[in-house]
Design an enzyme around this catalytic site. Structure first.
Site, PDB file in Angstrom:
ATOM      1  N   HIS A  85       0.853  -1.024  -0.109  1.00 45.95           N
ATOM      2  CA  HIS A  85       0.053  -0.209  -0.066  1.00 45.95           C
ATOM      3  C   HIS A  85       0.797   1.173  -0.046  1.00 45.95           C
ATOM      4  O   HIS A  85       1.828   1.433   0.717  1.00 45.95           O
ATOM      5  CB  HIS A  85      -1.039   0.040   1.060  1.00 45.95           C
ATOM      6  CG  HIS A  85      -0.253   0.085   2.583  1.00 45.95           C
ATOM      7  ND1 HIS A  85      -0.013   1.252   3.136  1.00 45.95           N
ATOM      8  CD2 HIS A  85      -0.147  -1.033   3.503  1.00 45.95           C
ATOM      9  CE1 HIS A  85       0.459   0.811   4.323  1.00 45.95           C
ATOM     10  NE2 HIS A  85       0.439  -0.360   4.538  1.00 45.95           N
ATOM     11  N   ASP A  87      -0.238   4.482   0.780  1.00 44.20           N
ATOM     12  CA  ASP A  87      -0.614   5.438   2.002  1.00 44.20           C
ATOM     13  C   ASP A  87       0.001   5.325   3.158  1.00 44.20           C
ATOM     14  O   ASP A  87       0.547   4.265   3.533  1.00 44.20           O
ATOM     15  CB  ASP A  87      -2.209   5.511   1.957  1.00 44.20           C
ATOM     16  CG  ASP A  87      -2.614   4.218   2.601  1.00 44.20           C
ATOM     17  OD1 ASP A  87      -1.956   3.102   2.115  1.00 44.20           O
ATOM     18  OD2 ASP A  87      -3.743   4.083   3.169  1.00 44.20           O
ATOM     19  N   ASP A 118       6.443   1.351   7.058  1.00 45.48           N
ATOM     20  CA  ASP A 118       4.844   0.983   6.945  1.00 45.48           C
ATOM     21  C   ASP A 118       4.207   2.056   5.751  1.00 45.48           C
ATOM     22  O   ASP A 118       3.804   2.859   6.245  1.00 45.48           O
ATOM     23  CB  ASP A 118       4.119   1.049   8.383  1.00 45.48           C
ATOM     24  CG  ASP A 118       2.870   0.542   8.312  1.00 45.48           C
ATOM     25  OD1 ASP A 118       2.756  -0.006   7.049  1.00 45.48           O
ATOM     26  OD2 ASP A 118       1.901   0.897   8.914  1.00 45.48           O
ATOM     27  N   GLU A 152      -5.202   1.608   2.752  1.00 45.51           N
ATOM     28  CA  GLU A 152      -4.954   0.657   3.901  1.00 45.51           C
ATOM     29  C   GLU A 152      -5.043   1.211   5.234  1.00 45.51           C
ATOM     30  O   GLU A 152      -5.636   0.571   6.076  1.00 45.51           O
ATOM     31  CB  GLU A 152      -3.632  -0.206   3.564  1.00 45.51           C
ATOM     32  CG  GLU A 152      -3.542  -1.649   4.286  1.00 45.51           C
ATOM     33  CD  GLU A 152      -2.881  -1.371   5.771  1.00 45.51           C
ATOM     34  OE1 GLU A 152      -3.076  -2.238   6.537  1.00 45.51           O
ATOM     35  OE2 GLU A 152      -2.375  -0.219   6.068  1.00 45.51           O
ATOM     36  N   GLU A 153      -4.530   2.138   5.567  1.00 42.78           N
ATOM     37  CA  GLU A 153      -4.267   2.882   6.814  1.00 42.78           C
ATOM     38  C   GLU A 153      -5.533   3.330   7.318  1.00 42.78           C
ATOM     39  O   GLU A 153      -5.640   3.322   8.515  1.00 42.78           O
ATOM     40  CB  GLU A 153      -3.241   3.902   6.816  1.00 42.78           C
ATOM     41  CG  GLU A 153      -1.967   3.586   6.446  1.00 42.78           C
ATOM     42  CD  GLU A 153      -1.158   2.662   7.457  1.00 42.78           C
ATOM     43  OE1 GLU A 153      -1.815   2.280   8.356  1.00 42.78           O
ATOM     44  OE2 GLU A 153       0.042   2.246   7.246  1.00 42.78           O
ATOM     45  N   GLU A 178       4.506  -5.880   3.893  1.00 48.16           N
ATOM     46  CA  GLU A 178       4.167  -5.139   5.196  1.00 48.16           C
ATOM     47  C   GLU A 178       5.460  -5.316   5.998  1.00 48.16           C
ATOM     48  O   GLU A 178       6.091  -6.508   6.098  1.00 48.16           O
ATOM     49  CB  GLU A 178       2.842  -5.710   5.818  1.00 48.16           C
ATOM     50  CG  GLU A 178       1.765  -5.213   5.260  1.00 48.16           C
ATOM     51  CD  GLU A 178       1.349  -3.860   5.839  1.00 48.16           C
ATOM     52  OE1 GLU A 178       2.243  -3.117   6.429  1.00 48.16           O
ATOM     53  OE2 GLU A 178      -0.147  -3.332   5.494  1.00 48.16           O
TER      54      GLU A 178
END
Length: 418
Positions: A85, A87, A118, A152-153, A178
């Site tokens: 991801h 974001d 992350d 995702e966040e 991840e």
């Protein structure tokens, strides 16, 4: 047959500065979520892939959240998905960062910035690996797809579940970059049961409390105290899941500064938000409490919800706990599955240290792949202590090691035609 694995490892070492600079450039994009505008970073990624002859299909989750898919190789029995991801969570108070959070500064063996661990470090590793495969013309026997999602966040509504539910892509295995321990990919997660309850009271003048009125906040506090007993719920854990739980608990005891191992087989209870009352001199006539509960193997999230309601009634709280947001059961990909076995073996090969898979006490996009029958695990470069905190950074050595693991795993899982 040509030894593609040795060639790829040599090329990663030779071109590691490209990987480092790529990670740094990704960190210079201020795509915090919320609000979640991925358009600038998505365009950068598409341009980077285009330089290596790779085309990208764009699947907009909404006007500003762009999900990207790029595919190499040939249709066959196997299709590996690289997933990440783009974001990041908000940087917060900028004055508390020693290094500006969107600088991408390379210093003392680390790359610094919001999302370094992350998970822009992992995204950089995936991007670099796919581009390298294309430039080398590696004749993959199966297909390798890069899926980069923009959401995702904040729960991922317009990210992985949106893409998979619409059938825009599928695969026979997936590797999500991840953040993880350097030697321990995450092969499973606890379930989730987010719920909220609202308590009604009787308003009155604050100067007469507690003799007049009935405070909803005071009543809600009794419910909050009662809900702590969710920890005491006993799961009925199957034998195979108990084996990986035992491995994970040993891992936690050996690596965490505080013994957190009991969290893996218990229901966690976090009182996340409390909203109640109108003003300080009025007895509160309403209070809403939101609870984040994580569910171990051997329990269904509906059982946790039912027990929450029982505990509230037992405490004299006449209300109903209602689920919202995240809810679902614990899930994992067996450590005997081919994709898990390959990742673990390649971590050990690259690092020259023992490696094994563990469970995670949080949740992730991995659960959506499993819902669609796709074996999946997570492995990515990180300094775990800095995730979602100030001064986030990623170790450069770990970044390079991860790219090697991604490349070797794809080569071994998909094979080559020559």
């Amino acid at each position: 047959m040509k030894d593609w694995k040795e060639l790829v490892l040599e090329e990663i070492d030779k071109n590691q500065e490209e990987l480092i600079q790529l990670c740094s450039k990704l960190l210079q994009f201020t795509n915090e979520n919320p609000p979640g505008d991925s358009r600038p970073i998505s365009q950068f990624i598409m341009n980077y892939l285009k330089e290596s002859g790779i085309s990208t299909t764009v699947h907009p989750g909404n006007e500003t959240m762009l999900n990207l898919v790029s595919t190499l190789g040939n249709p066959g029995d196997k299709h590996l998905l690289y997933c990440g991801h783009t974001d990041v969570v908000p940087a917060g108070d900028l004055s508390r960062w020693e290094i500006p959070p969107f600088s991408g500064l390379i210093k003392d063996g680390y790359i610094n910035g919001r999302g370094a661990s992350d998970m822009k470090g992992g995204v950089a590793g995936l991007l670099f690996t796919v581009a390298l495969f294309a430039r080398l013309g590696i004749p993959l026997a199966g297909q390798l797809s890069l899926l980069l999602v923009a959401d995702e966040e904040t729960g991922g509504e317009f990210g992985v579940p949106w893409v998979l539910d619409q059938g825009l892509i599928t695969g026979t295995a997936a590797l999500i970059a991840e953040p993880s321990s350097r030697l321990n990919p995450t092969i499973g997660q606890k379930g989730s049961c987010w719920f909220e309850f609202t308590v009604k009271g009787v308003p009155g003048h604050g100067s007469l409390s507690p003799l007049n009125g009935d405070s909803a906040i005071v009543k809600a506090c009794k419910g909050i105290q009662a809900l702590q007993k969710l920890w005491e719920l006993k799961p009925n854990i199957p034998e195979e899941e108990q084996r990986i739980i035992d491995i994970t608990q040993k891992y936690i005891r050996e690596r965490e500064p505080k013994d957190l191992s009991d969290i893996i087989d218990h229901v966690s209870v976090n009182i996340g938000t409390i909203q109640g009352g109108t003003k300080v001199n009025m007895v509160a006539d309403g209070c809403t409490v939101q609870v984040d509960s994580r569910v171990p193997f051997g329990l269904d999230y509906t059982e946790v919800l039912a027990e929450a309601n029982r505990l509230l009634r037992e405490a004299g709280i006449e209300t109903e706990a209602k689920p919202f947001g995240f809810y679902g059961n614990a899930n994992w990909t067996s450590d005997k599955d081919e994709i898990v076995d390959l990742v673990v073996k390649n971590i050990a090969k690259v690092t020259q240290e023992d490696a094994y898979g563990v469970l995670q006490w949080a949740s992730s996009d991995a659960r959506y792949f499993r819902m669609h029958g796709i074996p999946v695990l997570q492995y990515g470069p990180a300094e775990l202590s800095g995730i979602h905190s100030f001064n986030e950074r990623v170790p450069i050595q770990n970044l390079i090691e991860s790219a090697k693991v991604y490349a070797l795993t794809a080569l071994e899982y998909l094979g080559t035609t020559k």
